[in-house]
Design a protein around this motif. Structure first.
Motif, PDB file in Angstrom:
ATOM      1  N   UNK A  42       0.913  -1.133  -0.135  1.00 36.64           N
ATOM      2  CA  UNK A  42       0.199  -0.143   0.063  1.00 36.64           C
ATOM      3  C   UNK A  42       0.981   1.382  -0.039  1.00 36.64           C
ATOM      4  N   UNK A  43       0.317   2.334  -0.482  1.00 36.78           N
ATOM      5  CA  UNK A  43       1.247   3.653  -0.710  1.00 36.78           C
ATOM      6  C   UNK A  43       1.612   4.159   0.787  1.00 36.78           C
ATOM      7  N   UNK A  44       0.541   3.669   1.581  1.00 34.48           N
ATOM      8  CA  UNK A  44       0.911   4.302   3.085  1.00 34.48           C
ATOM      9  C   UNK A  44       1.499   3.101   3.977  1.00 34.48           C
ATOM     10  N   UNK A  45       2.078   2.053   3.421  1.00 36.19           N
ATOM     11  CA  UNK A  45       2.859   0.967   4.278  1.00 36.19           C
ATOM     12  C   UNK A  45       3.819   1.622   4.841  1.00 36.19           C
ATOM     13  N   UNK A  46       4.451   0.984   5.900  1.00 37.06           N
ATOM     14  CA  UNK A  46       5.476   1.236   6.629  1.00 37.06           C
ATOM     15  C   UNK A  46       6.234  -0.015   7.185  1.00 37.06           C
ATOM     16  N   UNK A  47       7.395   0.527   7.696  1.00 35.09           N
ATOM     17  CA  UNK A  47       7.920  -0.684   8.339  1.00 35.09           C
ATOM     18  C   UNK A  47       7.101  -1.722   9.320  1.00 35.09           C
ATOM     19  N   UNK A  48       6.094  -0.927   9.890  1.00 33.92           N
ATOM     20  CA  UNK A  48       5.140  -1.832  10.777  1.00 33.92           C
ATOM     21  C   UNK A  48       4.524  -2.989   9.936  1.00 33.92           C
ATOM     22  N   UNK A  89      11.760  -1.369  -1.800  1.00 33.41           N
ATOM     23  CA  UNK A  89      10.600  -1.097  -2.333  1.00 33.41           C
ATOM     24  C   UNK A  89       9.589  -0.336  -1.629  1.00 33.41           C
ATOM     25  N   UNK A  90       9.623  -0.225  -0.115  1.00 32.89           N
ATOM     26  CA  UNK A  90       8.724   0.609   0.579  1.00 32.89           C
ATOM     27  C   UNK A  90       8.467   1.994   0.042  1.00 32.89           C
ATOM     28  N   UNK A  91       7.065   2.183  -0.082  1.00 30.57           N
ATOM     29  CA  UNK A  91       6.692   3.482  -0.489  1.00 30.57           C
ATOM     30  C   UNK A  91       6.777   3.861  -1.965  1.00 30.57           C
ATOM     31  N   UNK A  92       7.071   2.666  -2.528  1.00 33.82           N
ATOM     32  CA  UNK A  92       7.236   3.051  -4.296  1.00 33.82           C
ATOM     33  C   UNK A  92       6.039   2.990  -4.932  1.00 33.82           C
ATOM     34  N   UNK A  93       4.720   2.494  -4.281  1.00 34.37           N
ATOM     35  CA  UNK A  93       3.666   2.488  -4.856  1.00 34.37           C
ATOM     36  C   UNK A  93       2.616   3.750  -4.544  1.00 34.37           C
ATOM     37  N   UNK A  94       2.105   4.409  -5.344  1.00 36.15           N
ATOM     38  CA  UNK A  94       1.280   5.524  -5.229  1.00 36.15           C
ATOM     39  C   UNK A  94      -0.099   4.847  -5.224  1.00 36.15           C
ATOM     40  N   UNK A  95      -0.209   3.910  -5.901  1.00 38.69           N
ATOM     41  CA  UNK A  95      -1.782   3.077  -5.973  1.00 38.69           C
ATOM     42  C   UNK A  95      -1.537   1.785  -6.065  1.00 38.69           C
ATOM     43  N   UNK A  96      -2.170   1.033  -5.140  1.00 36.12           N
ATOM     44  CA  UNK A  96      -2.111  -0.485  -5.126  1.00 36.12           C
ATOM     45  C   UNK A  96      -3.498  -1.061  -4.887  1.00 36.12           C
ATOM     46  N   UNK A  97      -3.680  -2.078  -5.280  1.00 37.09           N
ATOM     47  CA  UNK A  97      -4.853  -2.822  -5.030  1.00 37.09           C
ATOM     48  C   UNK A  97      -4.741  -4.276  -5.356  1.00 37.09           C
ATOM     49  N   UNK A  98      -5.557  -5.270  -4.757  1.00 33.00           N
ATOM     50  CA  UNK A  98      -5.319  -6.702  -4.755  1.00 33.00           C
ATOM     51  C   UNK A  98      -6.664  -7.364  -4.527  1.00 33.00           C
TER      52      UNK A  98
END
Length: 155
Positions: A42-48, A89-98
């Motif tokens: 997700x665009x908002x994903x973090x290390x958590x 790759x963390x934060x590389x996506x501005x849009x993601x869905x699955x």
């Protein structure tokens, strides 16, 4: 003698029932794995989110992602290597869905998940725009209630 045998059999029965109750429900685990894995994209994903996903893996997890990573050998630092790659790759996506399409359970040792995903963003190394949609299959080998080997395939 009969009383001793009855006690021994009772303990064996209780141990068997307890073992069966503690067995991992692989269908539920597949959903949990999918949810935690996709949360890392997700665009908002973090290390958590990455650490929550990695908690599902053995420390020596093996991983292949054909055609890029072909060796799925388990390494003592497999989880650490996976963490390093995911952090890159963390934060590389501005849009993601699955969307999870299918779950297949193979006795108590493996599951496969088939899903379709869409991603858009900026590649962290080349700084070029990326956009793709694909259908994936991940075959997950399970050991001690954790993922020991991941094999990713594109449709």
């Amino acid at each position: 003698m009969k009383a001793t045998l009855a006690i021994i059999l009772s303990f064996a029965f209780v141990a068997t029932c307890s073992a069966q109750e503690s067995q991992l429900n692989l269908k539920d685990f597949a959903q949990q794995y999918f949810d935690k894995m996709t949360a890392t994209q997700a665009p908002t994903a973090s290390e958590k989110e990455i650490e929550a996903y990695l908690a599902l893996l053995t420390d020596d997890v093996g991983h292949s992602h054909l055609p890029w990573v072909t060796d799925d050998s388990r390494q003592p630092n497999g989880k650490a290597l996976k963490r390093k790659g995911m952090m890159f790759y963390l934060g590389a996506h501005t849009n993601y869905s699955a969307e999870l399409l299918d779950v297949f359970v193979f006795n108590s040792s493996a599951i496969a998940i088939r899903y379709k995903n869409y991603a858009k963003g900026i590649h962290p190394e080349t700084k070029r725009p990326i956009e793709y949609s694909q259908t994936m299959m991940e075959v997950l080998e399970i050991e001690d209630d954790k993922v020991a080997v991941i094999r990713k395939y594109h449709e």
